[in-house]
Design an enzyme around this catalytic site. Structure first.
Site, mmCIF file in Angstrom:
data_model
loop_
_atom_site.group_PDB
_atom_site.id
_atom_site.type_symbol
_atom_site.label_atom_id
_atom_site.label_comp_id
_atom_site.label_asym_id
_atom_site.label_seq_id
_atom_site.Cartn_x
_atom_site.Cartn_y
_atom_site.Cartn_z
ATOM 1 N N ARG A 1 0.831 -1.206 0.000
ATOM 2 C CA ARG A 1 0.000 0.000 0.000
ATOM 3 C C ARG A 1 0.869 1.260 0.000
ATOM 4 O O ARG A 1 0.570 2.237 -0.694
ATOM 5 C CB ARG A 1 -0.912 -0.010 1.231
ATOM 6 C CG ARG A 1 -1.863 1.174 1.314
ATOM 7 C CD ARG A 1 -2.884 0.967 2.421
ATOM 8 N NE ARG A 1 -3.791 2.104 2.523
ATOM 9 C CZ ARG A 1 -3.881 2.915 3.582
ATOM 10 N NH1 ARG A 1 -3.132 2.690 4.648
ATOM 11 N NH2 ARG A 1 -4.721 3.922 3.583
ATOM 12 N N HIS B 1 0.768 4.302 -2.759
ATOM 13 C CA HIS B 1 0.519 5.691 -2.364
ATOM 14 C C HIS B 1 1.690 6.598 -2.740
ATOM 15 O O HIS B 1 1.485 7.784 -3.023
ATOM 16 C CB HIS B 1 0.245 5.765 -0.860
ATOM 17 C CG HIS B 1 -1.144 5.354 -0.493
ATOM 18 N ND1 HIS B 1 -1.901 6.024 0.448
ATOM 19 C CD2 HIS B 1 -1.932 4.360 -0.956
ATOM 20 C CE1 HIS B 1 -3.098 5.450 0.553
ATOM 21 N NE2 HIS B 1 -3.123 4.428 -0.278
ATOM 22 N N GLY C 1 4.992 10.501 -8.742
ATOM 23 C CA GLY C 1 5.730 9.342 -9.211
ATOM 24 C C GLY C 1 6.377 8.586 -8.064
ATOM 25 O O GLY C 1 6.280 8.970 -6.903
ATOM 26 N N ASP D 1 8.932 8.253 -6.063
ATOM 27 C CA ASP D 1 10.122 9.014 -5.676
ATOM 28 C C ASP D 1 10.368 9.023 -4.172
ATOM 29 O O ASP D 1 11.158 9.823 -3.673
ATOM 30 C CB ASP D 1 9.999 10.458 -6.173
ATOM 31 C CG ASP D 1 8.884 11.231 -5.466
ATOM 32 O OD1 ASP D 1 8.014 10.572 -4.836
ATOM 33 O OD2 ASP D 1 8.865 12.471 -5.556
ATOM 34 N N SER E 1 8.633 10.119 -1.881
ATOM 35 C CA SER E 1 8.166 11.328 -1.192
ATOM 36 C C SER E 1 7.259 10.972 -0.012
ATOM 37 O O SER E 1 7.157 11.742 0.946
ATOM 38 C CB SER E 1 7.437 12.261 -2.160
ATOM 39 O OG SER E 1 6.401 11.598 -2.863
ATOM 40 N N ASN F 1 -3.097 9.062 4.305
ATOM 41 C CA ASN F 1 -1.867 8.328 4.629
ATOM 42 C C ASN F 1 -1.599 8.145 6.116
ATOM 43 O O ASN F 1 -0.618 7.485 6.484
ATOM 44 C CB ASN F 1 -0.659 9.039 4.008
ATOM 45 C CG ASN F 1 -0.577 8.845 2.507
ATOM 46 O OD1 ASN F 1 -1.189 7.932 1.957
ATOM 47 N ND2 ASN F 1 0.170 9.712 1.838
ATOM 48 N N PRO G 1 -6.615 7.986 -5.313
ATOM 49 C CA PRO G 1 -7.968 7.461 -5.513
ATOM 50 C C PRO G 1 -8.572 7.043 -4.176
ATOM 51 O O PRO G 1 -7.950 6.319 -3.402
ATOM 52 C CB PRO G 1 -7.765 6.268 -6.445
ATOM 53 C CG PRO G 1 -6.309 5.930 -6.351
ATOM 54 C CD PRO G 1 -5.597 7.202 -6.014
ATOM 55 N N HIS H 1 -5.942 -5.437 -2.973
ATOM 56 C CA HIS H 1 -6.854 -5.429 -1.825
ATOM 57 C C HIS H 1 -7.078 -6.825 -1.256
ATOM 58 O O HIS H 1 -7.807 -6.984 -0.280
ATOM 59 C CB HIS H 1 -8.203 -4.815 -2.229
ATOM 60 C CG HIS H 1 -8.145 -3.333 -2.422
ATOM 61 N ND1 HIS H 1 -9.194 -2.601 -2.957
ATOM 62 C CD2 HIS H 1 -7.160 -2.432 -2.171
ATOM 63 C CE1 HIS H 1 -8.855 -1.320 -3.011
ATOM 64 N NE2 HIS H 1 -7.626 -1.200 -2.537
ATOM 65 N N ASP I 1 -10.028 -9.450 3.108
ATOM 66 C CA ASP I 1 -10.775 -10.658 2.734
ATOM 67 C C ASP I 1 -10.387 -11.769 3.706
ATOM 68 O O ASP I 1 -9.454 -11.605 4.493
ATOM 69 C CB ASP I 1 -10.575 -11.021 1.252
ATOM 70 C CG ASP I 1 -9.229 -11.662 0.916
ATOM 71 O OD1 ASP I 1 -8.651 -12.365 1.766
ATOM 72 O OD2 ASP I 1 -8.767 -11.486 -0.219
ATOM 73 N N ASP J 1 -3.721 -13.824 -3.341
ATOM 74 C CA ASP J 1 -4.454 -14.731 -4.231
ATOM 75 C C ASP J 1 -5.523 -13.943 -4.970
ATOM 76 O O ASP J 1 -5.547 -12.710 -4.919
ATOM 77 C CB ASP J 1 -5.064 -15.891 -3.423
ATOM 78 C CG ASP J 1 -5.902 -15.403 -2.240
ATOM 79 O OD1 ASP J 1 -6.563 -14.343 -2.362
ATOM 80 O OD2 ASP J 1 -5.904 -16.068 -1.187
#
Length: 313
Positions: free
Chosen positions: A56, A60, A66, A68, A70, A88, A155, A185, A238, A245
């Site tokens: 994750r 992010h 990009g 980088d 950051s 975050n 997103p 996810h 899940d 998977d």
């Protein structure tokens, strides 16, 4: 701001022409990948949540300026960094990247970027969770800018299919990339706040999103009641949330995924067909996931190799 101008602004932050290669550290730091892998493995042995956290974190990072690193920078003075932006604040396991950086700095000082370490750690996290391996192109540079205000570009779990498509397209990612990367996810844990919109006060006429399985919704409501504001309350992504998977896609068609952005994959014929293929074939999913991860992680934007991942040189 028009959609076109917004897209151009975001695209201008990415792809500075940095050339990546599979053997970038072959001569300058040949043990880099094994040192990073060990740091990830050691951390995951003690905390099963580490692999999901690293995957994750990489996602992010890449979606803002990009890939980088950051996202690794600490806030300083009046500047609030990405890691302290609203989307975050639940990121964790930064210490794993710090440990890996310390190891490679001891072996080859000033050579391996934090951005490359994070990309490699995300790959290793997937492998440790039973997922596929792949060759990570290397040679990213670390960025010098990190702004919490830019995390609104990520997103959101409430996004619909049009918003998702636009967000991914702005970064040169296709609908197939969107569906494949959403498969990440399958790992991890979600706080109630990320899906409460689907189980409480959905709209003016119904409390629960009608597109969610009723028994699944009931179980979520029992864990996340409307009056419960506990910060750490939530559920696994899940039932096999520590195993990489294709269960995520099977649950998608059973109406048992958590986010509005998950359900949104069924709202477009093209994304629905891709998801159906991944639900029926783990091999098709893993092949597409590898391709999309390499594509996403090749969005570059940095300028230096940091000595410390938390601060600019």
């Amino acid at each position: 701001m028009s959609a076109l101008l917004s897209s151009l602004l975001i695209l201008s932050l990415f792809s500075t022409g940095i050339s990546l290669s599979s053997n970038y550290y072959e001569k300058t730091c040949p043990n880099a990948e094994s040192l990073i892998r060990k740091a990830v493995r050691d951390a995951a042995t003690n905390d099963k949540k580490v692999p999901a956290a690293l995957l994750r974190m990489h996602f992010h990072d890449c979606f803002i300026r990009g890939c980088d690193a950051s996202v690794l920078l600490d806030s300083k003075g009046k500047n609030t960094a990405e890691k302290d932006g609203p989307p975050n604040v639940s990121l964790h396991a930064f210490y794993v990247i710090d440990n890996a950086k310390s190891a490679v700095e001891s072996a080859c000082p000033g050579i391996v970027s934090c951005a490359d370490i994070l990309a490699l750690a995300a790959r290793d996290a997937v492998v440790l969770s039973g997922g596929p391996s792949w060759v990570v192109p290397k040679g990213r540079k670390d960025g010098r800018t990190s702004l919490a205000s830019e995390t609104r570009q990520l997103p959101a779990p409430t996004f619909n299919i049009s918003q998702l498509q636009q967000s991914f397209a702005q970064r040169g990612l296709s609908l197939k990339d969107l569906v494949a990367l959403s498969g990440g996810h399958t790992l991890g844990f979600s706080h109630c706040s990320s899906f409460k919109n689907r189980i409480h006060n959905f709209n003016s006429t119904t409390d629960v999103d009608p597109s969610i399985n009723p028994s699944f919704a009931a179980s979520l409501k029992s864990t996340c009641p409307a009056t419960n504001n506990a910060k750490n309350a939530g559920v696994p992504m899940d039932p096999s949330s520590t195993s990489f998977d294709n269960t995520y896609y099977k649950l998608l068609f059973q109406q048992k995924t958590l986010f509005s952005s998950d359900k949104a994959l069924l709202d477009s014929p093209k994304t629905k067909n891709i998801a159906a293929k991944f639900a029926s074939s783990k091999g098709a999913f893993t092949k597409a996931f590898i391709k999309s991860m390499i594509k996403m992680s090749s969005i570059t934007g940095g300028q230096e190799v940091r000595k410390n991942c938390k601060v600019v040189n």
